[in-house]
Design a protein around this motif. Structure first.
Motif, mmCIF file in Angstrom:
data_model
loop_
_atom_site.group_PDB
_atom_site.id
_atom_site.type_symbol
_atom_site.label_atom_id
_atom_site.label_comp_id
_atom_site.label_asym_id
_atom_site.label_seq_id
_atom_site.Cartn_x
_atom_site.Cartn_y
_atom_site.Cartn_z
ATOM 1 N N LEU A 1 -14.828 12.702 10.721
ATOM 2 C CA LEU A 1 -14.719 13.403 9.444
ATOM 3 C C LEU A 1 -14.991 14.894 9.552
ATOM 4 N N THR A 2 -15.589 15.339 10.658
ATOM 5 C CA THR A 2 -15.789 16.775 10.837
ATOM 6 C C THR A 2 -14.454 17.486 11.011
ATOM 7 N N GLN A 3 -13.401 16.711 11.337
ATOM 8 C CA GLN A 3 -12.081 17.284 11.547
ATOM 9 C C GLN A 3 -11.252 17.329 10.260
ATOM 10 N N TYR A 4 -11.858 16.902 9.148
ATOM 11 C CA TYR A 4 -11.114 16.846 7.893
ATOM 12 C C TYR A 4 -10.643 18.219 7.442
ATOM 13 N N THR A 5 -9.363 18.285 7.061
ATOM 14 C CA THR A 5 -8.799 19.465 6.407
ATOM 15 C C THR A 5 -8.031 18.949 5.193
ATOM 16 N N ASP A 6 -7.211 19.752 4.608
ATOM 17 C CA ASP A 6 -6.529 19.341 3.377
ATOM 18 C C ASP A 6 -5.161 18.714 3.644
ATOM 19 N N GLN A 7 -5.137 17.677 4.462
ATOM 20 C CA GLN A 7 -3.882 16.994 4.743
ATOM 21 C C GLN A 7 -3.349 16.283 3.488
ATOM 22 N N GLU A 8 -2.043 16.130 3.424
ATOM 23 C CA GLU A 8 -1.420 15.378 2.337
ATOM 24 C C GLU A 8 -1.158 13.951 2.821
ATOM 25 N N VAL A 9 -1.366 12.994 1.935
ATOM 26 C CA VAL A 9 -1.228 11.595 2.298
ATOM 27 C C VAL A 9 -0.237 10.892 1.381
ATOM 28 N N THR A 10 0.641 10.089 1.995
ATOM 29 C CA THR A 10 1.582 9.282 1.230
ATOM 30 C C THR A 10 1.390 7.828 1.613
ATOM 31 N N VAL A 11 1.058 7.005 0.630
ATOM 32 C CA VAL A 11 0.858 5.574 0.853
ATOM 33 C C VAL A 11 2.112 4.837 0.407
ATOM 34 N N GLU A 12 2.559 3.891 1.227
ATOM 35 C CA GLU A 12 3.775 3.169 0.865
ATOM 36 C C GLU A 12 3.601 2.417 -0.450
ATOM 37 N N ALA A 13 4.706 2.240 -1.144
ATOM 38 C CA ALA A 13 4.685 1.557 -2.435
ATOM 39 C C ALA A 13 4.257 0.103 -2.274
ATOM 40 N N PRO A 14 3.562 -0.450 -3.285
ATOM 41 C CA PRO A 14 3.107 -1.846 -3.217
ATOM 42 C C PRO A 14 4.261 -2.828 -3.003
ATOM 43 N N LYS A 15 3.992 -3.851 -2.215
ATOM 44 C CA LYS A 15 4.972 -4.900 -1.960
ATOM 45 C C LYS A 15 4.392 -6.241 -2.410
ATOM 46 N N THR A 16 5.265 -7.184 -2.638
ATOM 47 C CA THR A 16 4.808 -8.520 -2.999
ATOM 48 C C THR A 16 4.145 -9.168 -1.787
ATOM 49 N N ILE A 17 2.978 -9.748 -2.007
ATOM 50 C CA ILE A 17 2.235 -10.388 -0.923
ATOM 51 C C ILE A 17 2.141 -11.892 -1.190
ATOM 52 N N ALA A 18 2.609 -12.687 -0.248
ATOM 53 C CA ALA A 18 2.554 -14.147 -0.399
ATOM 54 C C ALA A 18 1.107 -14.600 -0.544
ATOM 55 N N LYS A 19 0.868 -15.585 -1.400
ATOM 56 C CA LYS A 19 -0.491 -16.053 -1.666
ATOM 57 C C LYS A 19 -1.200 -16.540 -0.406
ATOM 58 N N LYS A 20 -0.473 -17.116 0.518
ATOM 59 C CA LYS A 20 -1.088 -17.655 1.726
ATOM 60 C C LYS A 20 -1.358 -16.587 2.791
ATOM 61 N N ARG A 21 -0.819 -15.409 2.588
ATOM 62 C CA ARG A 21 -0.967 -14.363 3.598
ATOM 63 C C ARG A 21 -2.387 -13.789 3.576
ATOM 64 N N VAL B 1 -3.483 -11.337 6.129
ATOM 65 C CA VAL B 1 -3.528 -10.024 6.775
ATOM 66 C C VAL B 1 -2.279 -9.226 6.403
ATOM 67 N N VAL B 2 -2.485 -7.978 6.005
ATOM 68 C CA VAL B 2 -1.356 -7.114 5.698
ATOM 69 C C VAL B 2 -1.546 -5.767 6.374
ATOM 70 N N SER B 3 -0.474 -5.046 6.529
ATOM 71 C CA SER B 3 -0.509 -3.709 7.107
ATOM 72 C C SER B 3 0.086 -2.743 6.085
ATOM 73 N N VAL B 4 -0.662 -1.713 5.770
ATOM 74 C CA VAL B 4 -0.218 -0.721 4.790
ATOM 75 C C VAL B 4 0.098 0.580 5.509
ATOM 76 N N ARG B 5 1.317 1.044 5.335
ATOM 77 C CA ARG B 5 1.725 2.274 6.021
ATOM 78 C C ARG B 5 1.251 3.514 5.261
ATOM 79 N N VAL B 6 0.770 4.465 6.028
ATOM 80 C CA VAL B 6 0.313 5.734 5.476
ATOM 81 C C VAL B 6 0.908 6.859 6.307
#
Length: 215
Positions: free
Chosen positions: A112-132, A134-139
């Motif tokens: 966190l000492t390397q933090y600067t004002d980067q911009e972040v984009t999180v992928e839009a929500p997707k439908t997640i199967a009830k039995k799933r 583990v998921v991977s969220v792209r950033v």
């Protein structure tokens, strides 16, 4: 490039944080969790930026209070231990988990000492199967002075609470947990779980200090 990946991890660290705002963010949806916390976390870092720069050790408290409640430390620690987890005693697994917790606190505080004002984009929500479970969220992290960095943040669902917790992050396809498992596998086999845990405890005591950025 190393420094840029470090800064990228710092961004992800804060994106899964904030015990303070936990009640206002829906942890039952991993996409909403990451997007909502990212929004709040960046505001806090910007507001307290001068204090953290003056005393980087304060970042340990930030990590403990805001990041670690959203990390499944035991699950991550057992993944790092791999086959050694079954060979270890319960006491050794508990010791390693505690040591890994402290190691993560130190590591993320340093990151966190390397933090600067980067911009972040999180992928839009997707439908997640009830039995799933583990998921991977792209950033995508964008810095005006460097190429964009892709991160895939892995989260695991807690069946009891129905909430999601982070346990790994892939930076441009490279898993943090896999990297640590590979780095420590030889020591674990040769010296044992307790010895490696003690080494992590010592490493965790390293002072938090901002490193000079590469040109």
């Amino acid at each position: 490039m190393k420094k840029w990946i470090t800064a990228a991890l710092a961004v992800v660290s804060m994106m899964i944080s904030s015990a303070v705002i936990a009640q206002t963010i829906d942890a039952t949806n991993p996409y909403i969790l990451i997007d909502g916390v990212a929004d709040n976390a960046f505001s806090r870092l910007k507001d307290d930026k001068e204090a953290y720069q003056a005393n980087p050790e304060l970042l340990r408290d930030v990590v403990k209070e805001e990041l670690m409640p959203y990390i499944n430390v035991r699950y991550a620690a057992l993944n790092v231990l791999g086959s050694q987890a079954k060979k270890a005693t319960k006491e050794e697994r508990d010791l390693f988990t505690e040591a890994f917790y402290d190691y993560l606190v130190m590591s993320y505080a340093q990151i966190l000492t390397q933090y600067t004002d980067q911009e972040v984009t999180v992928e839009a929500p997707k439908t997640i199967a009830k039995k799933r479970s583990v998921v991977s969220v792209r950033v995508d992290i964008v810095d005006k002075s460097r190429p964009p960095i892709r991160l895939d943040f892995k989260l695991r669902k807690n069946r009891k609470t129905q909430e999601w917790q982070g346990f790994d992050v892939q930076v441009e396809g490279v898993s943090m947990l896999s990297t640590k498992a590979s780095e420590w596998s030889g020591q674990l086999r040769k010296n044992g779980v307790e010895a490696v845990a003690q080494e992590l405890i010592e490493r965790s005591k390293a002072p938090i200090a901002k490193e000079e950025s590469e040109s």
